[in-house]
Motif scaffolding. Structure first.
Motif, PDB file in Angstrom:
ATOM      1  N   LEU A 124       0.863  -1.167   0.000  1.00  0.00           N
ATOM      2  CA  LEU A 124       0.000   0.000   0.000  1.00  0.00           C
ATOM      3  C   LEU A 124       0.904   1.222   0.000  1.00  0.00           C
ATOM      4  CD1 LEU A 124      -3.306   0.689   1.766  1.00  0.00           C
ATOM      5  CD2 LEU A 124      -1.524   2.414   1.872  1.00  0.00           C
ATOM      6  N   TYR A 125       0.782   2.034  -1.057  1.00  0.00           N
ATOM      7  CA  TYR A 125       1.600   3.240  -1.174  1.00  0.00           C
ATOM      8  C   TYR A 125       0.782   4.449  -0.762  1.00  0.00           C
ATOM      9  CZ  TYR A 125       4.245   7.103  -3.205  1.00  0.00           C
ATOM     10  OH  TYR A 125       4.925   8.279  -3.379  1.00  0.00           O
ATOM     11  N   TYR A 132       5.734   3.126   1.646  1.00  0.00           N
ATOM     12  CA  TYR A 132       5.173   1.839   1.258  1.00  0.00           C
ATOM     13  C   TYR A 132       4.994   0.962   2.494  1.00  0.00           C
ATOM     14  CZ  TYR A 132       6.336   2.671  -3.697  1.00  0.00           C
ATOM     15  OH  TYR A 132       6.408   3.170  -4.972  1.00  0.00           O
ATOM     16  N   THR A 133       3.874   0.241   2.542  1.00  0.00           N
ATOM     17  CA  THR A 133       3.661  -0.779   3.561  1.00  0.00           C
ATOM     18  C   THR A 133       3.530  -2.121   2.853  1.00  0.00           C
ATOM     19  OG1 THR A 133       2.490   0.744   5.037  1.00  0.00           O
ATOM     20  CG2 THR A 133       2.168  -1.622   5.416  1.00  0.00           C
ATOM     21  N   LEU A 134       4.429  -3.058   3.158  1.00  0.00           N
ATOM     22  CA  LEU A 134       4.354  -4.395   2.576  1.00  0.00           C
ATOM     23  C   LEU A 134       3.267  -5.163   3.319  1.00  0.00           C
ATOM     24  CD1 LEU A 134       5.395  -6.577   0.655  1.00  0.00           C
ATOM     25  CD2 LEU A 134       7.108  -7.179   2.405  1.00  0.00           C
ATOM     26  N   LEU A 135       2.103  -5.309   2.684  1.00  0.00           N
ATOM     27  CA  LEU A 135       0.958  -5.910   3.359  1.00  0.00           C
ATOM     28  C   LEU A 135       1.151  -7.400   3.625  1.00  0.00           C
ATOM     29  CD1 LEU A 135      -1.976  -4.117   1.478  1.00  0.00           C
ATOM     30  CD2 LEU A 135      -0.947  -3.518   3.680  1.00  0.00           C
ATOM     31  N   ALA A 137       3.670  -8.573   5.055  1.00  0.00           N
ATOM     32  CA  ALA A 137       4.386  -8.673   6.325  1.00  0.00           C
ATOM     33  C   ALA A 137       3.682  -7.970   7.468  1.00  0.00           C
ATOM     34  CB  ALA A 137       5.801  -8.099   6.162  1.00  0.00           C
ATOM     35  N   SER A 138       2.971  -6.875   7.175  1.00  0.00           N
ATOM     36  CA  SER A 138       2.302  -6.124   8.238  1.00  0.00           C
ATOM     37  C   SER A 138       1.120  -5.348   7.682  1.00  0.00           C
ATOM     38  CB  SER A 138       3.280  -5.168   8.928  1.00  0.00           C
ATOM     39  OG  SER A 138       3.791  -4.227   7.999  1.00  0.00           O
ATOM     40  N   ASN A 139       0.181  -5.035   8.542  1.00  0.00           N
ATOM     41  CA  ASN A 139      -0.993  -4.262   8.134  1.00  0.00           C
ATOM     42  C   ASN A 139      -0.659  -2.776   8.052  1.00  0.00           C
ATOM     43  OD1 ASN A 139      -2.352  -6.685   8.287  1.00  0.00           O
ATOM     44  ND2 ASN A 139      -3.234  -6.249  10.302  1.00  0.00           N
ATOM     45  N   PHE A 140      -1.407  -2.080   7.190  1.00  0.00           N
ATOM     46  CA  PHE A 140      -1.330  -0.623   7.166  1.00  0.00           C
ATOM     47  C   PHE A 140      -2.323  -0.088   8.183  1.00  0.00           C
ATOM     48  CE2 PHE A 140      -3.340   3.324   5.787  1.00  0.00           C
ATOM     49  CZ  PHE A 140      -2.251   4.155   5.608  1.00  0.00           C
ATOM     50  N   THR A 141      -1.856   0.715   9.107  1.00  0.00           N
ATOM     51  CA  THR A 141      -2.731   1.322  10.110  1.00  0.00           C
ATOM     52  C   THR A 141      -2.413   2.811  10.199  1.00  0.00           C
ATOM     53  OG1 THR A 141      -1.169   0.793  11.898  1.00  0.00           O
ATOM     54  CG2 THR A 141      -2.920  -0.792  11.472  1.00  0.00           C
ATOM     55  N   GLN A 142      -3.471   3.616  10.267  1.00  0.00           N
ATOM     56  CA  GLN A 142      -3.273   5.052  10.360  1.00  0.00           C
ATOM     57  C   GLN A 142      -4.559   5.713  10.858  1.00  0.00           C
ATOM     58  OE1 GLN A 142      -2.102   8.502   7.170  1.00  0.00           O
ATOM     59  NE2 GLN A 142      -0.841   6.665   7.207  1.00  0.00           N
ATOM     60  N   THR A 143      -4.397   6.783  11.600  1.00  0.00           N
ATOM     61  CA  THR A 143      -5.541   7.592  12.008  1.00  0.00           C
ATOM     62  C   THR A 143      -5.767   8.655  10.944  1.00  0.00           C
ATOM     63  OG1 THR A 143      -5.054   7.253  14.352  1.00  0.00           O
ATOM     64  CG2 THR A 143      -6.485   9.104  13.783  1.00  0.00           C
TER      65      THR A 143
END
Length: 255
Positions: A124-125, A132-135, A137-143
């Motif tokens: 997810l860019y 970049y978040t390599l989904l 390996a890990s989730n994208f989380t943000q407020t």
């Protein structure tokens, strides 16, 4: 109309299941908020490029629910839960929209990869953070604050996709499309449009998700306000049209 559109989503889902013998490659993404909302998206890669990156009848299924917060693939300015495209290519990227009427914590995760001979990287860019978040390996989380995020988030398969994405966004800005901002104020019961218009007399149109035109007004200056106090609560599509560009946004009106 709602029965027809819901049926289209079901047909798209059945289509991807029944074509498993042709090795349709699928990516499933999950979207969640801390308020309990959940949405799953499907991206399907078709053999022999029988589908395209644009809208394809029978391959793409739209979002037709009136949720306060939502998530979807962006195809030609509209939101979809199912997107069928051509053969998988690591150079491709696909925009996802987040439509938030609340300030919430969002999580995007990779639910499943299906029919890939080898595992692929799914990122997810975030354009704004240039990250970049390599989904895998890990989730994208943000407020995120309440807003319609159309051109900020992309699903990519390499960490070089930003070069083309940012170039395309710059081209849009050159045409003064990206400078158009659309947002809704619940406290004032007003829809605001601001930005730079190349030509006087641009039109603001408000459509229901069923495609019914609710209102149309001329825009003659860089800032425009539409009173929504007489408009029923719900999810609407705002379309701005002029001689030089067209832009659409999904908004939630809650008077």
């Amino acid at each position: 109309m709602k029965k027809t559109t819901c049926l289209l989503v079901l047909i798209c889902a059945i289509f991807f299941v029944e074509l498993s013998a042709q090795d349709i490659q699928r990516i499933y993404l999950n979207f969640e908020t801390n308020t309990g909302f959940q949405r799953q998206l499907l991206l399907g890669f078709t053999p022999d490029n029988v589908a395209t990156d644009g809208y394809d009848y029978g391959y793409d299924g739209g979002t037709f629910n009136d949720y306060a917060d939502d998530f979807g693939w962006i195809i030609e300015g509209n939101s979809y839960v199912i997107q069928g495209v051509g053969e998988f290519n690591t150079n491709k990227y696909y925009p996802i929209g987040m439509f938030l009427t609340n300030s919430v914590d969002v999580t995007v995760s990779l639910a499943e990869l299906n029919n890939f001979e080898e595992d692929i990287d799914v990122y997810l860019y975030d354009v704004e953070l240039d990250s970049y978040t390599l989904l895998n390996a890990s989730n994208f989380t943000q407020t995120l604050q309440a807003d319609n995020y159309i051109d900020r988030f992309y699903i990519t398969f390499s960490t070089t996709a930003h070069l083309e994405i940012n170039n395309n966004l710059l081209s849009v800005e050159d045409n003064e499309v990206a400078s158009v901002n659309i947002w809704y104020s619940k406290s004032n019961n007003e829809l605001y449009v601001s930005g730079i218009f190349n030509s006087a007399g641009a039109l603001l149109s408000l459509y229901s998700l069923e495609g019914k035109k609710i209102i149309e007004e001329k825009i003659s200056k860089e800032e425009h306000t539409l009173n929504t106090s007489e408009i029923s609560n719900g999810i609407y599509i705002v379309i701005i049209d002029s001689d030089t560009f067209s832009q659409s946004r999904k908004v939630c009106i809650a008077n």
